[in-house]
Write a protein that holds these residues in place. Structure first.
Motif, short mmCIF file in Angstrom:
data_model
loop_
_atom_site.label_atom_id
_atom_site.label_comp_id
_atom_site.label_asym_id
_atom_site.label_seq_id
_atom_site.Cartn_x
_atom_site.Cartn_y
_atom_site.Cartn_z
N ALA A 26 -13.12 8.24 66.10
CA ALA A 26 -14.59 8.42 65.85
C ALA A 26 -14.83 9.62 66.00
CB ALA A 26 -15.34 7.62 66.73
N PRO A 27 -14.68 10.59 64.96
CA PRO A 27 -14.81 11.85 64.77
C PRO A 27 -16.48 12.27 64.43
CG PRO A 27 -14.08 11.40 62.76
CD PRO A 27 -13.77 10.04 63.70
N ALA A 28 -16.92 13.30 64.79
CA ALA A 28 -18.30 13.69 64.32
C ALA A 28 -18.57 13.40 63.01
CB ALA A 28 -18.81 14.94 65.01
N PRO A 29 -19.44 12.50 62.52
CA PRO A 29 -19.64 12.17 61.11
C PRO A 29 -19.71 13.31 60.05
CG PRO A 29 -20.78 10.55 62.48
CD PRO A 29 -20.48 11.63 63.27
N ASP A 30 -20.61 14.26 60.55
CA ASP A 30 -20.67 15.44 59.86
C ASP A 30 -19.57 16.31 59.47
OD1 ASP A 30 -20.99 16.51 62.25
OD2 ASP A 30 -22.82 17.41 62.08
N ALA A 31 -18.43 16.16 60.51
CA ALA A 31 -17.05 16.80 60.07
C ALA A 31 -16.17 16.20 59.53
CB ALA A 31 -16.79 17.20 61.67
N VAL A 32 -16.29 15.04 58.84
CA VAL A 32 -15.13 14.02 58.28
C VAL A 32 -14.93 14.90 56.91
CG1 VAL A 32 -14.85 12.07 56.83
CG2 VAL A 32 -16.06 12.04 59.12
N ALA A 33 -15.54 15.46 56.18
CA ALA A 33 -15.27 16.41 55.25
C ALA A 33 -14.32 17.47 55.50
CB ALA A 33 -16.40 16.69 54.36
N GLN A 34 -14.68 18.25 56.42
CA GLN A 34 -13.89 19.52 56.87
C GLN A 34 -12.69 19.00 57.52
OE1 GLN A 34 -15.50 21.45 60.45
NE2 GLN A 34 -14.26 23.35 60.10
N ILE A 35 -12.53 17.78 58.15
CA ILE A 35 -11.34 17.24 58.69
C ILE A 35 -10.43 16.75 57.43
CG2 ILE A 35 -10.20 15.22 59.96
CD1 ILE A 35 -12.78 15.19 61.74
N LYS A 36 -10.90 16.15 56.40
CA LYS A 36 -10.05 15.79 55.45
C LYS A 36 -9.80 17.10 54.49
CE LYS A 36 -12.12 11.50 54.44
NZ LYS A 36 -12.97 10.79 53.14
N SER A 37 -10.49 18.21 54.65
CA SER A 37 -10.26 19.39 53.90
C SER A 37 -9.00 20.28 54.53
CB SER A 37 -11.53 20.23 53.86
OG SER A 37 -11.54 20.78 54.93
N ARG A 38 -8.82 19.94 55.87
CA ARG A 38 -7.66 20.62 56.37
C ARG A 38 -6.50 19.66 56.48
NH1 ARG A 38 -9.54 23.51 61.44
NH2 ARG A 38 -11.45 24.54 60.81
N GLY A 39 -6.32 18.61 55.68
CA GLY A 39 -5.08 17.94 55.60
C GLY A 39 -5.14 16.75 56.28
#
Length: 175
Positions: A26-39
């Motif tokens: 359950a990451p912060a929803p607004d950080a999902v794109a950043q998490i994905k962009s980091r691989g």
């Protein structure tokens, strides 16, 4: 495996992005794109997790009035809550999904209709000048809840528009 309890979504997300941990739930929803962009890979699937408030039916409880219960349901903007959670939720219409053998034949349609909610609350004797004051005990984290405090605060804001004055008693899940 070392498990590190982190009840706050932003703290979990920061721990993942900084390399402090290798996996989070359950990451912060607004950080999902950043998490994905980091691989990182983000796994999500529909979960049969309902998260209803359990209402008091004790003598003199305002929740004994069907209009109040219906108004509360009509006042929650589930689509907005889904946006808050980055799309990671299903908009519930009941405890089970339509089509489930237990669905039955409900007469009340759970949907977002704040005007209808305010009308029901007015019929029950409440208004912006005389809101219904209720206290709800919520947890800060635990039991698979996605983002309990932001979700409850969102519901609290929705209900305020329909003459509910919701106060929280925030406790840890195991309490």
């Amino acid at each position: 495996v070392v498990m590190v309890p982190m009840p706050e979504a932003n703290a979990r997300t920061a721990a993942l992005l900084s390399g402090q941990v290798d996996w989070i739930e359950a990451p912060a929803p607004d950080a999902v794109a950043q998490i994905k962009s980091r691989g990182f890979e983000v796994y999500a699937n529909a979960q049969p997790h309902m998260w209803p408030w359990q209402l008091s039916f004790a003598p003199n409880s305002p929740w004994l009035d069907k209009r109040v219960r219906q108004a509360a349901n009509l006042c929650v903007n589930r689509s907005g809550l889904k946006t808050l959670l980055g799309g990671y939720m299903a908009e519930a219409k009941g405890i089970v999904e339509a089509g489930n053998p237990w669905w039955g034949n409900p007469k009340f349609d759970i949907k977002y209709d704040a005007n209808a909610a305010r009308k029901l609350m007015a019929e029950a004797g409440y208004s912006a000048a005389k809101p219904l004051k209720v206290k709800v005990q919520v947890s800060a984290s635990g039991s698979g809840q996605m983002q309990p405090l932001p979700m409850n605060e969102y519901v609290q804001q929705n209900l305020k528009e329909c003459f509910f004055d919701v106060d929280f008693d925030v406790v840890e899940w195991n309490t």
